[in-house]
Design a protein around this motif. Structure first.
Motif, mmCIF file in Angstrom:
data_model
loop_
_atom_site.group_PDB
_atom_site.id
_atom_site.type_symbol
_atom_site.label_atom_id
_atom_site.label_comp_id
_atom_site.label_asym_id
_atom_site.label_seq_id
_atom_site.Cartn_x
_atom_site.Cartn_y
_atom_site.Cartn_z
ATOM 1 N N UNK A 1 10.181 63.376 -25.543
ATOM 2 C CA UNK A 1 11.377 63.132 -24.731
ATOM 3 C C UNK A 1 11.525 61.641 -24.429
ATOM 4 N N UNK A 2 10.409 60.985 -24.138
ATOM 5 C CA UNK A 2 10.438 59.551 -23.836
ATOM 6 C C UNK A 2 10.845 58.744 -25.063
ATOM 7 N N UNK A 3 10.320 59.123 -26.237
ATOM 8 C CA UNK A 3 10.675 58.402 -27.464
ATOM 9 C C UNK A 3 12.161 58.558 -27.769
ATOM 10 N N UNK A 4 12.681 59.754 -27.549
ATOM 11 C CA UNK A 4 14.114 59.990 -27.743
ATOM 12 C C UNK A 4 14.917 59.127 -26.784
ATOM 13 N N UNK A 5 14.484 59.052 -25.531
ATOM 14 C CA UNK A 5 15.177 58.241 -24.531
ATOM 15 C C UNK A 5 15.186 56.766 -24.922
ATOM 16 N N UNK A 6 14.120 56.309 -25.579
ATOM 17 C CA UNK A 6 14.015 54.907 -25.984
ATOM 18 C C UNK A 6 14.741 54.614 -27.290
ATOM 19 N N UNK A 7 15.353 55.632 -27.896
ATOM 20 C CA UNK A 7 16.208 55.401 -29.051
ATOM 21 C C UNK A 7 15.598 55.662 -30.402
ATOM 22 N N UNK A 8 14.413 56.298 -30.452
ATOM 23 C CA UNK A 8 13.783 56.557 -31.750
ATOM 24 C C UNK A 8 14.725 57.349 -32.661
ATOM 25 N N UNK A 9 14.761 56.963 -33.919
ATOM 26 C CA UNK A 9 15.661 57.610 -34.879
ATOM 27 C C UNK A 9 15.061 58.894 -35.425
ATOM 28 N N UNK A 10 13.760 58.883 -35.649
ATOM 29 C CA UNK A 10 13.069 60.050 -36.186
ATOM 30 C C UNK A 10 11.807 60.277 -35.368
ATOM 31 N N UNK A 11 11.561 61.532 -34.996
ATOM 32 C CA UNK A 11 10.392 61.864 -34.186
ATOM 33 C C UNK A 11 9.678 63.038 -34.844
ATOM 34 N N UNK A 12 8.442 62.795 -35.251
ATOM 35 C CA UNK A 12 7.630 63.819 -35.921
ATOM 36 C C UNK A 12 6.615 64.348 -34.913
ATOM 37 N N UNK A 13 6.714 65.629 -34.590
ATOM 38 C CA UNK A 13 5.788 66.248 -33.652
ATOM 39 C C UNK A 13 4.703 66.987 -34.418
ATOM 40 N N UNK A 14 3.442 66.679 -34.108
ATOM 41 C CA UNK A 14 2.321 67.368 -34.729
ATOM 42 C C UNK A 14 1.821 68.451 -33.784
#
Length: 347
Positions: free
Chosen positions: A187-200
């Motif tokens: 959620x924090x990475x999305x808030x900071x504008x990350x374009x792609x987020x890979x969850x392991x």
């Protein structure tokens, strides 16, 4: 009053303890409305962290100020407040620099001689430096209260990891760990504008939350297979920013091996159980940075609070089981057996 105590591994009790009172002019007493069980509480529960028999426990809570010492000016009786997982004076060199977890007078809830958050009330040292006032009308909004509780630890810790990893607009972020902190890091990475987020992660209930929080990809494999999968998703390069939210040798090794050359790892998983998994020569050769540690969430609460109040972020789904105070021992059992992700305690 009633409060949770630990007596031995797997021996949690809710017992009568003395009501907290103001002892110093900088103290406040907070009547707890919401608390929760943290994954790190399980180390004591399982006997991996030593506790004295009868010691209090719990470090995440919010509630109503019931009394204040004569020098407290920042909060007053009747205020709704949230407490970070450590108290801090707010004025020492470390606090003024934002590193409240290194406060010269700070400490952890549930330390010997201090109240824990899993009880009916808590004496708060250095109330002005520790407590953050919340909107009064939130006290009547169950959903909002639950979301606000995450500011005491997991949301701020996930944010700390994302900052340490360098999550930013256009970046690819990978998150190792599907616990509450790892999910909040998504959620924090999305808030900071990350374009792609890979969850392991391997547990679908948790990875479903990760997708809800902004994960674009899920990798269920572990070890070498997970490394291969992440690299396949990133043209063989790895992620710009990697968040390590577990703390084991395997998780840190995975984090290093899925980080892109020139990237960074934000680590907030407290190391436990084995070595670090770090090979400094690999990190040196590939220009990988390592940042993180104990999250100064008191610094982050004012930054995250507006986005939480306006609904930009909603970390509340990390709570999937609710118990009353008397049900806390069952809550520990549920988290230990992984039938619950994170347990909310209501008073």
């Amino acid at each position: 009053m009633r409060a949770t105590t630990i007596h031995a591994p797997f021996d949690m009790r809710v017992e009568d303890v003395p009501e907290p009172v103001v002892q110093l002019p900088t103290d406040a007493v907070v009547r707890v409305l919401r608390a929760c069980i943290c994954g790190s509480d399980l180390w004591a529960y399982r006997g991996e962290a030593v506790r004295q028999p009868g010691q209090r426990i719990g470090h995440e809570f919010l509630g109503i100020v019931e009394d204040t010492g004569s020098e407290v000016t920042g909060v007053r009786r009747g205020d709704l407040v949230v407490a970070p997982f450590m108290w801090s004076d707010g004025v020492c060199d470390y606090c003024t620099e934002g590193l409240t977890t290194s406060c010269e007078h700070g400490g952890f809830w549930g330390a010997v001689g201090y109240d824990g958050g899993q009880g009916e009330a808590v004496r708060v040292p250095y109330a002005d430096g520790t407590l953050v006032q919340l909107p009064a009308d939130a006290a009547s909004d169950d959903h909002l209260l639950t979301a606000l509780l995450t500011l005491s630890d997991v949301m701020g810790t996930g944010h700390h990891a994302a900052l340490g990893a360098g999550a930013r607009s256009g970046a690819t972020v990978a998150v190792v760990g599907d616990g509450a902190v790892g999910l909040c890091a998504v959620l924090a990475a999305k808030r900071l504008g990350a374009e792609r987020i890979i969850a392991l992660g391997r547990h679908q209930v948790r990875t479903d939350i990760a997708r809800r929080f902004g994960a674009t990809d899920v990798v269920a494999e572990r070890g070498d297979a997970a490394i291969e999968a992440v690299r396949e998703l990133t043209r063989g390069q790895g992620a710009h920013a990697v968040i390590e939210a577990v703390g084991t040798e395997q998780s840190m090794s995975t984090a290093v091996n899925i980080t892109r050359d020139g990237g960074a790892i934000g680590f907030v998983g407290v190391p436990h159980g084995s070595g670090t998994g770090l090979d400094l020569s690999v990190m040196f050769d590939r220009n990988i940075a390592l940042r993180g540690g104990v999250a100064p969430v008191r610094t982050y609460i004012p930054q995250l609070l507006p986005d939480l109040l306006d609904g930009t972020i909603d970390p509340s789904p990390v709570f999937d089981l609710t118990v009353g105070l008397e049900g806390v021992p069952d809550g520990y059992k549920a988290m230990d057996q992984r039938t619950a992700l994170k347990v909310l305690i209501t008073n």
